[in-house]
Write a protein that holds these residues in place. Sequence first.
Motif, short mmCIF file in Angstrom:
data_model
loop_
_atom_site.label_atom_id
_atom_site.label_comp_id
_atom_site.label_asym_id
_atom_site.label_seq_id
_atom_site.Cartn_x
_atom_site.Cartn_y
_atom_site.Cartn_z
N SER A 160 19.17 37.75 33.46
CA SER A 160 19.68 38.74 34.37
C SER A 160 19.28 38.72 35.95
N ASP A 161 17.81 38.25 36.11
CA ASP A 161 17.58 37.89 37.42
C ASP A 161 18.41 36.97 38.08
N MET A 162 18.62 35.76 37.40
CA MET A 162 19.55 34.77 37.80
C MET A 162 20.74 35.20 38.52
N ARG A 163 21.48 36.15 37.54
CA ARG A 163 22.73 36.70 37.90
C ARG A 163 22.69 37.73 39.15
N THR A 164 21.77 38.50 39.18
CA THR A 164 21.38 39.39 40.43
C THR A 164 20.64 39.04 41.51
N LEU A 165 19.83 38.15 41.45
CA LEU A 165 18.76 37.80 42.79
C LEU A 165 19.05 36.57 43.32
N LEU A 166 19.88 35.88 42.65
CA LEU A 166 20.02 34.36 43.33
C LEU A 166 21.45 34.37 43.88
N ALA A 167 21.68 33.56 44.72
CA ALA A 167 22.96 33.28 45.48
C ALA A 167 23.48 32.11 44.86
#
Length: 97
Positions: free
Chosen positions: A30-37
């Motif tokens: 979830s973090d990789m989808r929302t926080l990483l470019a």
Amino acid sequence: MKTELALYRALIAINIPEAKAHAFAEAMESDMRTLLATKFDVMKAHDGLMSENLKLQSEIDRTRLEIAHLAETLTVRIATMMVVTVIAIVGAMSLLN
């Protein structure tokens, strides 16, 4: 989804309890989808910045031309005032003689 499954399997392989491994893998995904470019995100931002840069360069060029025009106008006005002043002084001197 592939990353989540790979992360889950890696955590299970090092004896992390299944529930904790699952929760951690979901949170990371979830973090990789929302926080990483992504590369696409970076390219989109780059294209936007390049477009904005072109607009700013155009505005700078237009402003430079406007400043040059104002400088020419000011030079003509100052020269006109000097000529009128000289004519007034010469006229006043001729009246005094």
